[in-house]
Design an enzyme around this catalytic site. Structure first.
Site, PDB file in Angstrom:
ATOM      1  N   GLY A  16      59.298 -52.209  19.882  1.00 22.12           N
ATOM      2  CA  GLY A  16      58.062 -52.881  19.511  1.00 22.12           C
ATOM      3  C   GLY A  16      58.301 -54.370  19.345  1.00 22.12           C
ATOM      4  O   GLY A  16      59.233 -54.940  19.909  1.00 22.12           O
ATOM      5  N   CYS A  17      57.482 -54.985  18.538  1.00 23.31           N
ATOM      6  CA  CYS A  17      57.556 -56.423  18.298  1.00 23.31           C
ATOM      7  C   CYS A  17      58.894 -56.801  17.690  1.00 23.31           C
ATOM      8  O   CYS A  17      59.347 -56.182  16.725  1.00 23.31           O
ATOM      9  CB  CYS A  17      56.427 -56.830  17.367  1.00 23.31           C
ATOM     10  SG  CYS A  17      56.468 -58.563  16.890  1.00 23.31           S
ATOM     11  N   PHE A  18      59.523 -57.829  18.233  1.00 21.91           N
ATOM     12  CA  PHE A  18      60.837 -58.220  17.714  1.00 21.91           C
ATOM     13  C   PHE A  18      60.777 -58.771  16.307  1.00 21.91           C
ATOM     14  O   PHE A  18      61.774 -58.762  15.596  1.00 21.91           O
ATOM     15  CB  PHE A  18      61.608 -59.137  18.653  1.00 21.91           C
ATOM     16  CG  PHE A  18      60.900 -60.310  19.268  1.00 21.91           C
ATOM     17  CD1 PHE A  18      59.922 -61.033  18.626  1.00 21.91           C
ATOM     18  CD2 PHE A  18      61.256 -60.703  20.548  1.00 21.91           C
ATOM     19  CE1 PHE A  18      59.304 -62.134  19.214  1.00 21.91           C
ATOM     20  CE2 PHE A  18      60.655 -61.808  21.160  1.00 21.91           C
ATOM     21  CZ  PHE A  18      59.676 -62.516  20.478  1.00 21.91           C
TER      22      PHE A  18
END
Length: 185
Positions: A16-18
């Site tokens: 997902g989003c870092f």
């Protein structure tokens, strides 16, 4: 991969989003550094906007430098599978696209083997209600994200809506479940 610090290993994980991954892994004792970036695509020198468009093939990932004498790769994988959903192809919550895929980019053959064993164990134990779709492969070139993405939650956690409503609850869940792993982060 060349390690900047003797005795440290490198792990590269995408879930997902870092910003979410970075915020969690920065807190683990034995993780020396976390760099947000991009990997696994076909475009040279990708940037955030092109990756978000979904045309580069890159995943948002974090590159961890860790001391295996203080935290094992197996422990990092345990945290990784606890903080994201490895059963949703190209999606984490409302974040949709191949850049948000679940992926482990091994930096050694031993890491790749250990990741395969971990996925097989989780599958056999029926930990998740659907099949694990985490991509497992040797790491191609890692591209660090732009400076404004580094240390994002620490700098924006109290004012940026995504941090407040997505990252902060993930960090709280991690801290509750893995309190024994907390370092000075």
């Amino acid at each position: 991969m060349t390690n900047a610090v003797a005795g440290h290993e490198v792990a590269i994980l995408g879930g997902g989003c870092f910003w979410c991954l970075e915020a969690v892994f920065q807190q683990i004792d034995g993780v020396a550094s976390v760099v947000s970036g991009y990997i696994g695509g076909h475009t040279e020198a990708p940037d955030y906007h092109s990756v978000c468009e979904g045309t580069t093939g890159h995943a948002e990932v974090v590159e961890l430098r860790f001391d295996p004498a203080r935290v094992s790769y197996a422990t990092l994988l345990e945290v990784f599978f606890a903080i994201h959903d490895p059963t949703t192809p190209n999606r984490q919550g409302n974040d949709v696209g191949s850049q948000y895929r679940s992926a482990i980019f091994a930096t050694t053959q031993a890491q790749l083997d250990e990741a395969r064993v971990c996925v097989a164990r989780l599958t056999a134990e029926g930990i998740f209600p659907a099949p694990i779709v985490t991509e497992l492969q040797m790491a191609p070139r890692f591209w660090p994200a732009e400076d404004y993405h580094q240390d994002y939650f620490r700098q924006n956690g109290e004012r940026q809506p995504y941090c407040l409503f997505v990252v902060a609850p993930k960090v709280a869940k991690f801290r509750a479940r893995f309190a024994a792993l907390l370092g000075q982060g």
